[in-house]
Design a protein around this motif. Structure first.
Motif, PDB file in Angstrom:
ATOM      1  N   MET A   1       0.856  -1.180   0.000  1.00 41.29           N
ATOM      2  CA  MET A   1       0.000   0.000   0.000  1.00 41.29           C
ATOM      3  C   MET A   1       0.896   1.234   0.000  1.00 41.29           C
ATOM      4  SD  MET A   1      -3.425   0.259   2.218  1.00 41.29           S
ATOM      5  CE  MET A   1      -3.158   1.333   3.577  1.00 41.29           C
ATOM      6  N   GLN A   2       0.509   2.304  -0.739  1.00 44.69           N
ATOM      7  CA  GLN A   2       1.377   3.457  -0.852  1.00 44.69           C
ATOM      8  C   GLN A   2       1.441   4.277   0.425  1.00 44.69           C
ATOM      9  OE1 GLN A   2      -1.798   3.085  -2.370  1.00 44.69           O
ATOM     10  NE2 GLN A   2      -1.734   4.492  -4.055  1.00 44.69           N
ATOM     11  N   GLY A   3       0.497   4.181   1.294  1.00 47.47           N
ATOM     12  CA  GLY A   3       0.515   4.911   2.560  1.00 47.47           C
ATOM     13  C   GLY A   3      -0.799   4.709   3.269  1.00 47.47           C
ATOM     14  N   ASP A   4      -0.801   4.973   4.554  1.00 42.64           N
ATOM     15  CA  ASP A   4      -2.027   4.824   5.313  1.00 42.64           C
ATOM     16  C   ASP A   4      -3.021   5.891   4.874  1.00 42.64           C
ATOM     17  OD1 ASP A   4      -3.719   3.772   7.206  1.00 42.64           O
ATOM     18  OD2 ASP A   4      -2.931   5.006   8.839  1.00 42.64           O
ATOM     19  N   ILE A   5      -4.289   5.534   4.836  1.00 40.68           N
ATOM     20  CA  ILE A   5      -5.331   6.458   4.377  1.00 40.68           C
ATOM     21  C   ILE A   5      -5.411   7.689   5.284  1.00 40.68           C
ATOM     22  CG2 ILE A   5      -7.216   5.335   5.595  1.00 40.68           C
ATOM     23  CD1 ILE A   5      -8.912   5.946   3.075  1.00 40.68           C
ATOM     24  N   ALA A   6      -5.041   7.532   6.562  1.00 44.55           N
ATOM     25  CA  ALA A   6      -5.079   8.658   7.500  1.00 44.55           C
ATOM     26  C   ALA A   6      -4.071   9.737   7.109  1.00 44.55           C
ATOM     27  CB  ALA A   6      -4.804   8.169   8.919  1.00 44.55           C
ATOM     28  N   ASP A   7      -3.008   9.360   6.392  1.00 40.55           N
ATOM     29  CA  ASP A   7      -2.013  10.339   5.947  1.00 40.55           C
ATOM     30  C   ASP A   7      -2.485  11.090   4.706  1.00 40.55           C
ATOM     31  OD1 ASP A   7      -0.425   9.326   7.956  1.00 40.55           O
ATOM     32  OD2 ASP A   7       0.645   7.945   6.631  1.00 40.55           O
ATOM     33  N   ILE A   8      -3.408  10.507   3.958  1.00 38.78           N
ATOM     34  CA  ILE A   8      -3.861  11.092   2.694  1.00 38.78           C
ATOM     35  C   ILE A   8      -5.099  11.972   2.896  1.00 38.78           C
ATOM     36  CG2 ILE A   8      -4.666  10.540   0.365  1.00 38.78           C
ATOM     37  CD1 ILE A   8      -3.226   7.795   0.764  1.00 38.78           C
ATOM     38  N   VAL A   9      -6.072  11.485   3.658  1.00 36.17           N
ATOM     39  CA  VAL A   9      -7.359  12.163   3.843  1.00 36.17           C
ATOM     40  C   VAL A   9      -7.290  13.072   5.064  1.00 36.17           C
ATOM     41  CG1 VAL A   9      -9.815  11.786   4.273  1.00 36.17           C
ATOM     42  CG2 VAL A   9      -8.564  10.204   2.822  1.00 36.17           C
ATOM     43  N   ARG A  10      -7.790  14.309   4.885  1.00 37.42           N
ATOM     44  CA  ARG A  10      -7.825  15.244   6.025  1.00 37.42           C
ATOM     45  C   ARG A  10      -9.128  15.072   6.789  1.00 37.42           C
ATOM     46  NH1 ARG A  10      -5.210  19.859   2.489  1.00 37.42           N
ATOM     47  NH2 ARG A  10      -5.568  19.034   1.297  1.00 37.42           N
ATOM     48  N   ILE A  11      -9.001  15.059   8.110  1.00 36.92           N
ATOM     49  CA  ILE A  11     -10.191  14.940   8.950  1.00 36.92           C
ATOM     50  C   ILE A  11     -10.174  16.019  10.020  1.00 36.92           C
ATOM     51  CG2 ILE A  11     -10.487  12.470   8.571  1.00 36.92           C
ATOM     52  CD1 ILE A  11      -9.272  12.028  11.358  1.00 36.92           C
ATOM     53  N   ASN A  12     -11.363  16.355  10.486  1.00 38.64           N
ATOM     54  CA  ASN A  12     -11.586  17.303  11.587  1.00 38.64           C
ATOM     55  C   ASN A  12     -10.716  18.550  11.498  1.00 38.64           C
ATOM     56  OD1 ASN A  12     -13.549  15.558  12.530  1.00 38.64           O
ATOM     57  ND2 ASN A  12     -12.142  14.465  13.859  1.00 38.64           N
ATOM     58  N   GLU A  13      -9.826  18.792  12.474  1.00 40.32           N
ATOM     59  CA  GLU A  13      -9.058  20.041  12.527  1.00 40.32           C
ATOM     60  C   GLU A  13      -8.003  20.165  11.426  1.00 40.32           C
ATOM     61  OE1 GLU A  13      -9.634  18.184  15.380  1.00 40.32           O
ATOM     62  OE2 GLU A  13     -11.202  19.550  16.077  1.00 40.32           O
ATOM     63  N   MET A  64     -19.012  11.430   8.924  1.00 37.65           N
ATOM     64  CA  MET A  64     -19.033   9.957   8.975  1.00 37.65           C
ATOM     65  C   MET A  64     -18.094   9.463  10.065  1.00 37.65           C
ATOM     66  SD  MET A  64     -16.660   8.852   5.753  1.00 37.65           S
ATOM     67  CE  MET A  64     -17.084  10.021   4.501  1.00 37.65           C
ATOM     68  N   ASP A  65     -18.163   8.163  10.333  1.00 37.34           N
ATOM     69  CA  ASP A  65     -17.248   7.518  11.268  1.00 37.34           C
ATOM     70  C   ASP A  65     -15.964   7.225  10.496  1.00 37.34           C
ATOM     71  OD1 ASP A  65     -15.886   6.010  13.080  1.00 37.34           O
ATOM     72  OD2 ASP A  65     -17.343   4.387  13.207  1.00 37.34           O
ATOM     73  N   PHE A  66     -14.877   7.929  10.829  1.00 32.00           N
ATOM     74  CA  PHE A  66     -13.646   7.807  10.052  1.00 32.00           C
ATOM     75  C   PHE A  66     -13.037   6.407  10.163  1.00 32.00           C
ATOM     76  CE2 PHE A  66      -9.017   8.312   9.439  1.00 32.00           C
ATOM     77  CZ  PHE A  66      -9.056   8.662   8.102  1.00 32.00           C
ATOM     78  N   GLY A  67     -13.138   5.788  11.322  1.00 32.30           N
ATOM     79  CA  GLY A  67     -12.602   4.438  11.499  1.00 32.30           C
ATOM     80  C   GLY A  67     -13.249   3.454  10.543  1.00 32.30           C
ATOM     81  N   LYS A  68     -14.568   3.564  10.403  1.00 33.22           N
ATOM     82  CA  LYS A  68     -15.312   2.682   9.503  1.00 33.22           C
ATOM     83  C   LYS A  68     -14.931   2.968   8.044  1.00 33.22           C
ATOM     84  CE  LYS A  68     -20.104   1.497   8.369  1.00 33.22           C
ATOM     85  NZ  LYS A  68     -21.498   1.850   8.601  1.00 33.22           N
ATOM     86  N   TYR A  69     -14.810   4.254   7.692  1.00 26.53           N
ATOM     87  CA  TYR A  69     -14.440   4.683   6.338  1.00 26.53           C
ATOM     88  C   TYR A  69     -13.049   4.136   5.989  1.00 26.53           C
ATOM     89  CZ  TYR A  69     -13.031   7.954   2.630  1.00 26.53           C
ATOM     90  OH  TYR A  69     -12.578   8.516   1.459  1.00 26.53           O
ATOM     91  N   ARG A  70     -12.133   4.260   6.920  1.00 28.82           N
ATOM     92  CA  ARG A  70     -10.761   3.799   6.721  1.00 28.82           C
ATOM     93  C   ARG A  70     -10.738   2.284   6.492  1.00 28.82           C
ATOM     94  NH1 ARG A  70      -6.399   5.189  11.354  1.00 28.82           N
ATOM     95  NH2 ARG A  70      -4.712   3.868  10.683  1.00 28.82           N
ATOM     96  N   TYR A  71     -11.501   1.558   7.294  1.00 23.15           N
ATOM     97  CA  TYR A  71     -11.574   0.105   7.161  1.00 23.15           C
ATOM     98  C   TYR A  71     -12.120  -0.285   5.784  1.00 23.15           C
ATOM     99  CZ  TYR A  71     -13.173  -4.688   7.829  1.00 23.15           C
ATOM    100  OH  TYR A  71     -13.396  -6.026   7.674  1.00 23.15           O
ATOM    101  N   GLU A  72     -13.184   0.393   5.346  1.00 21.60           N
ATOM    102  CA  GLU A  72     -13.780   0.087   4.040  1.00 21.60           C
ATOM    103  C   GLU A  72     -12.805   0.357   2.900  1.00 21.60           C
ATOM    104  OE1 GLU A  72     -17.326   2.462   4.178  1.00 21.60           O
ATOM    105  OE2 GLU A  72     -18.431   0.954   5.332  1.00 21.60           O
ATOM    106  N   GLN A  73     -12.052   1.469   3.002  1.00 24.41           N
ATOM    107  CA  GLN A  73     -11.076   1.803   1.956  1.00 24.41           C
ATOM    108  C   GLN A  73      -9.958   0.758   1.905  1.00 24.41           C
ATOM    109  OE1 GLN A  73     -11.708   3.745  -0.265  1.00 24.41           O
ATOM    110  NE2 GLN A  73     -12.917   5.424   0.481  1.00 24.41           N
ATOM    111  N   GLU A  74      -9.522   0.289   3.070  1.00 27.51           N
ATOM    112  CA  GLU A  74      -8.480  -0.736   3.113  1.00 27.51           C
ATOM    113  C   GLU A  74      -8.988  -2.041   2.508  1.00 27.51           C
ATOM    114  OE1 GLU A  74      -7.331  -0.813   7.223  1.00 27.51           O
ATOM    115  OE2 GLU A  74      -6.128   1.006   7.014  1.00 27.51           O
ATOM    116  N   GLN A  75     -10.263  -2.374   2.746  1.00 24.47           N
ATOM    117  CA  GLN A  75     -10.839  -3.595   2.170  1.00 24.47           C
ATOM    118  C   GLN A  75     -10.931  -3.488   0.652  1.00 24.47           C
ATOM    119  OE1 GLN A  75     -11.275  -6.415   3.936  1.00 24.47           O
ATOM    120  NE2 GLN A  75     -10.381  -5.146   5.535  1.00 24.47           N
ATOM    121  N   LYS A  76     -11.291  -2.290   0.152  1.00 27.14           N
ATOM    122  CA  LYS A  76     -11.350  -2.079  -1.302  1.00 27.14           C
ATOM    123  C   LYS A  76      -9.964  -2.260  -1.920  1.00 27.14           C
ATOM    124  CE  LYS A  76     -15.172   1.207  -1.613  1.00 27.14           C
ATOM    125  NZ  LYS A  76     -15.478   2.624  -1.834  1.00 27.14           N
ATOM    126  N   ALA A  77      -8.949  -1.680  -1.268  1.00 22.35           N
ATOM    127  CA  ALA A  77      -7.579  -1.787  -1.779  1.00 22.35           C
ATOM    128  C   ALA A  77      -7.112  -3.242  -1.768  1.00 22.35           C
ATOM    129  CB  ALA A  77      -6.636  -0.923  -0.940  1.00 22.35           C
TER     130      ALA A  77
END
Length: 174
Positions: A1-13, A64-77
């Protein structure tokens, strides 16, 4: 994987825009508002504010619930990686003075590799004065290509590379 989704997508602050187009937790459009108001809205429903389209004008954020979103994106990848095929390159080495039976054995190996979907690099190794007769090596490679023409095709023509003559075979498409 090129990087964790948390590093790519901006959330909250981490969202840098002044105003965002807000989409609610059920997918309904809430409207365009400032980031502090959007953060308050997301906090009121105990969810995260996630930037889903940062290049849009204004950027689109979804509650949305970011944890759930992150999990779904990892499953797609993971699913996408599962459907990728890696092509291996197998190598078969021959000598110019090879006997017919030995040639047939090597041809069997090439056929097996091609049927498995691998590419095959067929190499003729010249030793000593054999290099004076490269036409013998080319004749062998052409014979190999003709013999496996039903399941493979020549990807790169026979080419003299130092003391070796090399030809690439690939499985036939379709």
């Amino acid at each position: 994987m090129q990087g964790d989704i948390a590093d790519i997508v901006r959330i909250n602050e981490r969202i840098r825009a002044e105003a965002v187009r807000l989409i609610g937790p059920d997918g309904e459009q809430v409207g365009i508002m400032g980031v502090p108001e959007a953060l308050e809205y997301a906090d009121s429903v105990n969810l995260d504010l996630v930037e889903v389209a940062p290049m849009a004008k204004p950027p689109v954020c979804k509650v949305m619930d970011f944890g759930k979103y992150r999990y779904e994106q990892e499953q797609k990848a993971k699913e996408a990686r599962k459907h990728q095929t890696t092509i291996n390159v197998k190598e078969i080495k021959l000598r110019p003075k090879i006997d017919d039976h030995d040639f047939d054995t090597k041809k069997g190996h090439v056929e097996r590799f091609l049927k498995k979907g691998d590419k095959v690099k067929v190499t003729i190794m010249f030793r000593g004065r054999e290099l004076v007769h490269p036409h013998l090596g080319e004749r062998l490679l052409r014979r190999m290509a003709e013999d496996v023409a039903a399941i493979g095709e020549v990807e790169s023509e026979p080419d003299l590379d130092g003391r070796n003559m090399v030809m690439m075979l690939a499985p036939k498409r379709g």
